[in-house]
Design a protein around this motif. Structure first.
Motif, short mmCIF file in Angstrom:
data_model
loop_
_atom_site.label_atom_id
_atom_site.label_comp_id
_atom_site.label_asym_id
_atom_site.label_seq_id
_atom_site.Cartn_x
_atom_site.Cartn_y
_atom_site.Cartn_z
N VAL A 91 0.84 -1.20 0.00
CA VAL A 91 0.00 0.00 0.00
C VAL A 91 0.87 1.25 0.00
O VAL A 91 0.61 2.22 -0.73
N PHE A 92 1.94 1.23 0.79
CA PHE A 92 2.86 2.38 0.84
C PHE A 92 3.49 2.62 -0.52
O PHE A 92 3.55 3.76 -1.00
N GLY A 93 3.96 1.55 -1.17
CA GLY A 93 4.56 1.70 -2.49
C GLY A 93 3.60 2.28 -3.50
O GLY A 93 3.94 3.16 -4.29
N LEU A 94 2.36 1.81 -3.48
CA LEU A 94 1.36 2.30 -4.42
C LEU A 94 1.02 3.76 -4.18
O LEU A 94 0.90 4.56 -5.10
N THR A 95 0.87 4.14 -2.91
CA THR A 95 0.47 5.52 -2.62
C THR A 95 1.56 6.52 -2.95
O THR A 95 1.27 7.62 -3.44
N ALA A 129 -6.72 12.83 -7.38
CA ALA A 129 -7.86 12.01 -7.80
C ALA A 129 -7.50 11.18 -9.04
O ALA A 129 -7.86 9.99 -9.12
N LYS A 130 -6.79 11.79 -9.99
CA LYS A 130 -6.41 11.05 -11.19
C LYS A 130 -5.41 9.95 -10.87
O LYS A 130 -5.46 8.85 -11.44
N GLY A 131 -4.49 10.23 -9.96
CA GLY A 131 -3.52 9.22 -9.57
C GLY A 131 -4.18 8.04 -8.87
O GLY A 131 -3.85 6.88 -9.14
N ILE A 132 -5.13 8.33 -7.98
CA ILE A 132 -5.85 7.26 -7.28
C ILE A 132 -6.67 6.44 -8.28
O ILE A 132 -6.71 5.21 -8.21
N PHE A 133 -7.32 7.13 -9.22
CA PHE A 133 -8.10 6.42 -10.23
C PHE A 133 -7.22 5.46 -11.03
O PHE A 133 -7.59 4.32 -11.27
N ALA A 134 -6.04 5.93 -11.41
CA ALA A 134 -5.13 5.09 -12.20
C ALA A 134 -4.68 3.88 -11.39
O ALA A 134 -4.64 2.75 -11.90
N GLY A 135 -4.35 4.09 -10.12
CA GLY A 135 -3.93 2.98 -9.28
C GLY A 135 -5.03 1.95 -9.08
O GLY A 135 -4.81 0.74 -9.17
N LEU A 136 -6.25 2.43 -8.81
CA LEU A 136 -7.39 1.52 -8.62
C LEU A 136 -7.73 0.77 -9.90
O LEU A 136 -8.11 -0.40 -9.87
N LEU A 161 0.78 4.77 8.10
CA LEU A 161 0.88 6.22 8.33
C LEU A 161 1.72 6.89 7.26
O LEU A 161 1.39 7.99 6.79
N LEU A 162 2.82 6.23 6.87
CA LEU A 162 3.65 6.78 5.79
C LEU A 162 2.87 6.80 4.47
O LEU A 162 3.01 7.74 3.68
N ALA A 163 2.07 5.78 4.25
CA ALA A 163 1.26 5.73 3.03
C ALA A 163 0.25 6.89 3.02
O ALA A 163 0.07 7.56 1.99
N LEU A 200 0.23 10.02 0.41
CA LEU A 200 -0.96 10.24 -0.42
C LEU A 200 -1.49 11.67 -0.29
O LEU A 200 -1.87 12.30 -1.28
N PHE A 201 -1.49 12.17 0.93
CA PHE A 201 -2.14 13.47 1.16
C PHE A 201 -1.16 14.64 1.26
O PHE A 201 -1.59 15.79 1.34
N TRP A 202 0.13 14.35 1.28
CA TRP A 202 1.10 15.44 1.38
C TRP A 202 1.00 16.45 0.24
O TRP A 202 1.05 17.66 0.47
N PRO A 203 0.84 16.01 -1.04
CA PRO A 203 0.69 17.00 -2.12
C PRO A 203 -0.48 17.95 -1.90
O PRO A 203 -0.38 19.15 -2.19
N VAL A 204 -1.60 17.42 -1.37
CA VAL A 204 -2.76 18.27 -1.10
C VAL A 204 -2.45 19.24 0.03
O VAL A 204 -2.75 20.44 -0.04
#
Length: 502
Positions: free
Chosen positions: A151-155, A166-173, A473-475, A479-483
């Motif tokens: 999960v950490f690697g993917l995020t 949102a686009k990154g999450i969509f691509a991963g899913l 927590l790192l994941a 994931l949310f650091w850019p936001v």
């Protein structure tokens, strides 16, 4: 690493067929870098289809040689045409092209080759000395920890690969969903096959990567091509740097190499990001920062050393944890799995000879690419005059032949074309394709570990076990650091505006 594993790893590499594959990969990598628009990911994806029937050492020799030598070739168009050969050479244009315009093209090319060599060799120290300790620590991981690691690697990759979360999450899913097509690994039930027998075996990995990286790239270039190419600078001038110049660039070279080596261990932090960071750090310690962007040797060295020194870290993460360090290693990971090699903590115990082979290939490729770059670069610059239309035709032919040869099934080629169109559409709307590939590869691994964990324990153990909790927590942070960063920057900008109002 015992002597027997070292001997076996080296013997596999120096077998005649493996050496031939290595030489082919070395040449292809240099060519890939020279032609702008042909990314390393695309080249490795295409070459993968022709290596699946080879022995692991032979296939690795070709793919890793492409990976390493392309780091040298991509600097040539950056310096002579102001066009990066690959994304990793973006920062090279900042000072490389201005140097060429000042009549120092030859000096820029040689300095760049030296910096790239130093960067890769520094990164290899990370691979040699840190990979096995990281893998030994990761051997303590149970299903909960492995799921959290995936999960950490993917995020991390999702958050870095796109400006839109949102686009990154969509691509991963989407990648995870595509990886679930076929038969359930535990029950054998068909999933997402829609009654098609062809899909019970799942989607074909080669069709996926060649479609997303190869066909999509050719279609995109063909549709956006405009014949206003900057003419390459052909007057190279002085070639070899003198002692004073080498002494001047030694400090930023060392610093940027360390920066890139550290960044390379972080999944998805590729050479493009490291190159810009290295350029900034070189500027920060320079006595002549005003020269940066105007033809500074220190700036060129800072960017090229940092971008190339991510290689060892990317390979370290892939081999020791089974988490791809970048998009190229994601493709390599898929190839290794097809060969029956499972990268991850147990690799160093089960197949230490493969680790030795990988290290030897990368070192040998670095030496070979350095020699070619310093001796034959003048002749290679003439390739910049080739028309891109010729390359498009050759690439499409190899894409089709390579994909078909893996299964001898036309439906695999159809899959490739479909993924190529999808990849083109995603490019136009800003959806990254790297998370799709990683989701496709890592999704089944995450699912298997999660289901195994639930069978042997309570789901809440994911948050009570120290290692899995830290990784989750790192994941979340990745994931949310850019936001969060955008919000912080916006507030800073607002405060600065308000503070400036009289």
């Amino acid at each position: 690493m015992n002597a027997e594993a070292i001997a076996a790893g080296l013997a596999a590499l120096f077998e005649p067929m493996a050496l031939l594959c290595f030489l082919i990969g070395l040449g292809l990598g240099l060519l890939v870098g020279i032609f702008p628009g042909i990314t390393i990911s695309m080249a490795v994806a295409l070459a993968t289809s022709f290596t699946l029937t080879l022995e692991p050492a032979q296939g690795l020799a070709m793919l890793l040689a492409i990976y390493v030598s392309a780091q040298f070739g991509d600097r040539i168009p950056s310096i002579l045409v102001n066009t990066p050969g690959t994304p990793a050479a973006i920062a090279t244009t900042l000072d490389g092209y201005p140097m060429a315009r000042k009549g120092q093209a030859g000096l820029a090319l040689s300095i760049s080759a030296i910096a790239t060599t130093v960067g890769i060799l520094m990164s290899m120290l990370v691979l040699i000395f840190l990979a096995q300790p990281i893998a030994s620590f990761a051997l303590r991981f149970g299903p909960f920890e492995m799921f959290a690691l995936v999960v950490f690697g993917l995020t991390v990759i999702i958050s870095i690969s796109s400006q839109s979360l949102a686009k990154g999450i969509f691509a991963g899913l989407l990648g995870i969903t595509l990886g679930m097509i076929g038969l359930d690994p535990l029950t054998g039930d068909a999933r997402f096959t829609f009654g098609s027998q062809e899909l019970t075996g799942g989607l074909h990995f080669i069709a996926l990567i060649i479609g997303l990286f190869g066909i999509a790239e050719v279609l995109d270039q063909a549709l956006t091509y405009a014949d206003h190419k900057v003419k390459a600078i052909t007057t190279l001038g002085r070639w070899w740097p003198n002692k004073a110049e080498l002494k001047r660039v030694s400090k930023p070279m060392l610093q940027s190499g360390l920066v890139g080596a550290v960044l390379g261990v972080v999944p998805a932090v590729g050479g493009d990001i490291a190159g810009l960071v290295g350029w900034n750090r070189a500027k920060a310690i320079s006595k002549n920062p005003e020269e940066f962007g105007k033809g500074s040797m220190e700036g060129l060295v800072g960017s090229d050393t940092a971008s190339s020194s991510t290689l060892g870290g990317a390979v370290t993460t892939t081999l020791s944890l089974g988490i791809p360090g970048d998009s190229v290693m994601a493709i390599m990971l898929g190839s290794m799995i097809i060969w029956g090699i499972q990268p991850g903590p147990s690799l160093f115990e089960r197949r230490p000879d493969i680790v030795v082979t990988i290290v030897a290939i990368m070192l040998l490729a670095t030496i070979g690419a350095t020699i070619v770059s310093l001796v034959r670069t003048k002749g290679m610059t003439k390739l910049l005059d080739l028309k891109p239309q010729l390359l498009w035709g050759v690439i499409v032919i190899f894409c089709v032949v390579g994909t078909y040869s893996t299964t001898n099934n036309v439906l695999t080629v159809v899959q490739m074309v479909i993924f190529g169109v999808i990849g083109l559409c995603f490019r136009r709307v800003g959806i990254p394709v790297a998370p799709i590939v990683l989701g496709f590869i890592l999704g089944p691994l995450a699912e298997a570990n999660l289901r195994r964990a639930v069978l042997i324990g309570h789901p809440m153990e994911l948050f009570t076990r120290p290692i899995s909790l830290v990784l989750i927590l790192l994941a979340a942070a990745a994931l949310f650091w850019p936001v969060i960063k955008k919000v912080i920057d916006r507030r800073k900008a607002t405060k600065s505006v308000d503070g400036g109002v009289v």
